[in-house]
Scaffold this motif. Structure first.
Motif, PDB file in Angstrom:
ATOM      1  N   LYS A  95       0.837  -1.210   0.000  1.00 47.42           N
ATOM      2  CA  LYS A  95       0.000   0.000   0.000  1.00 47.42           C
ATOM      3  C   LYS A  95       0.867   1.253   0.000  1.00 47.42           C
ATOM      4  CE  LYS A  95      -3.718  -2.370   2.490  1.00 47.42           C
ATOM      5  NZ  LYS A  95      -4.493  -2.444   3.754  1.00 47.42           N
ATOM      6  N   ARG A  96       1.455   1.506  -1.148  1.00 44.93           N
ATOM      7  CA  ARG A  96       2.326   2.675  -1.307  1.00 44.93           C
ATOM      8  C   ARG A  96       1.583   3.761  -2.074  1.00 44.93           C
ATOM      9  NH1 ARG A  96       5.081  -1.917  -2.585  1.00 44.93           N
ATOM     10  NH2 ARG A  96       4.810  -1.500  -4.814  1.00 44.93           N
ATOM     11  N   CYS A  97       1.860   5.007  -1.754  1.00 44.52           N
ATOM     12  CA  CYS A  97       1.173   6.122  -2.405  1.00 44.52           C
ATOM     13  C   CYS A  97       2.125   7.263  -2.688  1.00 44.52           C
ATOM     14  CB  CYS A  97       0.003   6.612  -1.537  1.00 44.52           C
ATOM     15  SG  CYS A  97       0.474   7.308   0.067  1.00 44.52           S
ATOM     16  N   LEU A  98       1.673   8.178  -3.528  1.00 45.65           N
ATOM     17  CA  LEU A  98       2.367   9.426  -3.789  1.00 45.65           C
ATOM     18  C   LEU A  98       1.598  10.542  -3.086  1.00 45.65           C
ATOM     19  CD1 LEU A  98       2.875   9.118  -7.669  1.00 45.65           C
ATOM     20  CD2 LEU A  98       4.497   8.446  -5.875  1.00 45.65           C
ATOM     21  N   ILE A  99       2.312  11.439  -2.469  1.00 46.41           N
ATOM     22  CA  ILE A  99       1.686  12.598  -1.836  1.00 46.41           C
ATOM     23  C   ILE A  99       2.220  13.843  -2.532  1.00 46.41           C
ATOM     24  CG2 ILE A  99       1.333  13.858   0.326  1.00 46.41           C
ATOM     25  CD1 ILE A  99       1.762  11.198   1.790  1.00 46.41           C
ATOM     26  N   PRO A 100       1.420  14.446  -3.419  1.00 48.35           N
ATOM     27  CA  PRO A 100       1.887  15.614  -4.184  1.00 48.35           C
ATOM     28  C   PRO A 100       2.122  16.825  -3.286  1.00 48.35           C
ATOM     29  CG  PRO A 100      -0.074  14.618  -5.189  1.00 48.35           C
ATOM     30  CD  PRO A 100       0.063  14.040  -3.819  1.00 48.35           C
ATOM     31  N   ALA A 101       3.175  17.568  -3.613  1.00 48.33           N
ATOM     32  CA  ALA A 101       3.497  18.793  -2.878  1.00 48.33           C
ATOM     33  C   ALA A 101       4.306  19.707  -3.796  1.00 48.33           C
ATOM     34  CB  ALA A 101       4.293  18.468  -1.613  1.00 48.33           C
ATOM     35  N   TYR A 133      -0.026   3.973   2.916  1.00 51.78           N
ATOM     36  CA  TYR A 133      -1.388   4.168   3.409  1.00 51.78           C
ATOM     37  C   TYR A 133      -1.939   2.863   3.964  1.00 51.78           C
ATOM     38  CZ  TYR A 133      -3.353   1.974  -0.830  1.00 51.78           C
ATOM     39  OH  TYR A 133      -3.689   1.098  -1.836  1.00 51.78           O
ATOM     40  N   ASP A 134      -2.996   2.966   4.718  1.00 53.87           N
ATOM     41  CA  ASP A 134      -3.675   1.780   5.250  1.00 53.87           C
ATOM     42  C   ASP A 134      -5.139   2.137   5.494  1.00 53.87           C
ATOM     43  OD1 ASP A 134      -4.015  -0.827   6.070  1.00 53.87           O
ATOM     44  OD2 ASP A 134      -2.389  -0.780   7.536  1.00 53.87           O
ATOM     45  N   ARG A 179       2.959   1.280  -8.231  1.00 54.15           N
ATOM     46  CA  ARG A 179       2.395   0.186  -9.017  1.00 54.15           C
ATOM     47  C   ARG A 179       2.227  -1.065  -8.164  1.00 54.15           C
ATOM     48  NH1 ARG A 179       5.393   0.129 -14.188  1.00 54.15           N
ATOM     49  NH2 ARG A 179       7.093  -0.520 -12.798  1.00 54.15           N
ATOM     50  N   ARG A 180       1.085  -1.712  -8.324  1.00 53.39           N
ATOM     51  CA  ARG A 180       0.827  -2.954  -7.617  1.00 53.39           C
ATOM     52  C   ARG A 180       1.547  -4.112  -8.297  1.00 53.39           C
ATOM     53  NH1 ARG A 180      -5.573  -3.036  -5.868  1.00 53.39           N
ATOM     54  NH2 ARG A 180      -5.528  -1.124  -4.622  1.00 53.39           N
ATOM     55  N   GLY A 181       1.764  -5.185  -7.546  1.00 56.26           N
ATOM     56  CA  GLY A 181       2.432  -6.338  -8.117  1.00 56.26           C
ATOM     57  C   GLY A 181       3.674  -6.678  -7.318  1.00 56.26           C
ATOM     58  N   ALA A 182       4.340  -7.705  -7.757  1.00 53.84           N
ATOM     59  CA  ALA A 182       5.502  -8.210  -7.032  1.00 53.84           C
ATOM     60  C   ALA A 182       6.679  -7.249  -7.171  1.00 53.84           C
ATOM     61  CB  ALA A 182       5.887  -9.588  -7.558  1.00 53.84           C
ATOM     62  N   GLU A 183       7.111  -6.688  -6.069  1.00 49.18           N
ATOM     63  CA  GLU A 183       8.289  -5.833  -6.012  1.00 49.18           C
ATOM     64  C   GLU A 183       9.107  -6.241  -4.796  1.00 49.18           C
ATOM     65  OE1 GLU A 183       9.841  -3.502  -7.631  1.00 49.18           O
ATOM     66  OE2 GLU A 183       8.450  -2.620  -9.083  1.00 49.18           O
ATOM     67  N   ASP A 184      10.382  -6.330  -4.964  1.00 51.40           N
ATOM     68  CA  ASP A 184      11.264  -6.655  -3.849  1.00 51.40           C
ATOM     69  C   ASP A 184      11.373  -5.418  -2.955  1.00 51.40           C
ATOM     70  OD1 ASP A 184      13.290  -7.202  -2.091  1.00 51.40           O
ATOM     71  OD2 ASP A 184      14.606  -8.119  -3.586  1.00 51.40           O
ATOM     72  N   PRO A 185      10.875  -5.509  -1.708  1.00 48.59           N
ATOM     73  CA  PRO A 185      10.924  -4.335  -0.826  1.00 48.59           C
ATOM     74  C   PRO A 185      12.336  -3.773  -0.668  1.00 48.59           C
ATOM     75  CG  PRO A 185       9.503  -6.010   0.119  1.00 48.59           C
ATOM     76  CD  PRO A 185      10.190  -6.642  -1.065  1.00 48.59           C
ATOM     77  N   LYS A 186      13.332  -4.635  -0.678  1.00 49.38           N
ATOM     78  CA  LYS A 186      14.704  -4.152  -0.521  1.00 49.38           C
ATOM     79  C   LYS A 186      15.141  -3.336  -1.730  1.00 49.38           C
ATOM     80  CE  LYS A 186      16.204  -7.708   2.728  1.00 49.38           C
ATOM     81  NZ  LYS A 186      17.173  -8.798   3.011  1.00 49.38           N
ATOM     82  N   GLU A 187      14.622  -3.680  -2.904  1.00 50.42           N
ATOM     83  CA  GLU A 187      14.932  -2.886  -4.089  1.00 50.42           C
ATOM     84  C   GLU A 187      14.181  -1.556  -4.053  1.00 50.42           C
ATOM     85  OE1 GLU A 187      14.485  -4.891  -7.773  1.00 50.42           O
ATOM     86  OE2 GLU A 187      15.833  -6.535  -7.253  1.00 50.42           O
TER      87      GLU A 187
END
Length: 224
Positions: A95-101, A133-134, A179-187
């Motif tokens: 659950k990652r998001c962009l916060i515009p500023a 986000y959650d 983007r949703r999908g498989a992403e390596d958190p460490k990357e």
């Protein structure tokens, strides 16, 4: 840390910057000069098909929390420990998001108190702070969508002002972040680095910004 920021552009500029679908319903927006924790902030997520604009309450409340009160203490998440903290681990993975500023504030300690600064890109362009986000569900079944801003170590510009700064994503990394999908958190964690100092500027502003009740262009005016 990041405890206040600005978003003074129009909705049209925001939609154009992120290439958002004008056919989708969007929240009301007016120029905001002093955005503070616990307020609703414009945020961008990926719904599996494309980017979508909405509002999240600033101050993360994990889905497993007993009540909403902890949100006010979770306005920032340290990039270095996202995988170690239970409140951030799952959002970081899913659950990652962009916060515009277009700017953020920080207070520098001085001999006579604290001097507020506004920090922005030299180009004055919009930028995206990395967020998580959650969704928390109340007893009556209503949902509360909340977020937090990720912070990192300071760059050379920020170091004399404060020991933390928000993660500002490079434009080419924004879609990968949400983007949703498989992403390596460490990357993904490799994206959470200080933005280049040579592309940013900071200037002192007056004490108007100190109060969250003040939300006008006076907040961003350079102090003498």
């Amino acid at each position: 840390m990041c405890g206040r920021f600005t978003l003074v552009v129009s909705m049209e500029e925001l939609m154009l910057r992120y290439e958002l679908d004008p056919g989708n319903s969007v929240p009301y927006h007016r120029p905001q000069y002093n955005i503070a924790p616990t307020q609703m902030v414009l945020s961008i997520i990926h719904d599996g098909k494309g980017l979508r604009l909405g509002e999240l309450k600033w101050g993360l409340v994990p889905s497993w929390a007993k009540d909403e009160s902890m949100g006010s203490r979770m306005i920032n998440a340290r990039s270095e420990t996202l995988l170690d903290k239970p409140a951030y681990r799952l959002p970081f993975e899913r659950k990652r998001c962009l916060i515009p500023a277009d700017g953020f504030y920080e207070w520098q300690r001085t001999g006579s108190g604290k001097q507020p600064y506004r920090i922005k890109l030299k180009s004055s362009e919009l930028f995206s702070m990395a967020g998580l986000y959650d969704i928390w569900v109340r007893e009556d079944g209503s949902k509360v969508a909340t977020c937090t801003v990720i912070t990192t170590r300071p760059n050379a510009l920020m170091e004399p002002i404060h020991d933390r700064m928000p993660v500002i994503l490079r434009r080419e990394d924004e879609l990968r972040w949400v983007r949703r999908g498989a992403e390596d958190p460490k990357e993904l964690q490799q994206l959470l680095i200080p933005y280049p100092a040579e592309d940013m500027e900071a200037y002192p502003v007056n004490s108007t910004v100190n109060s969250v009740r003040n939300d006008s262009s006076l907040c961003i005016e350079k102090s003498s």
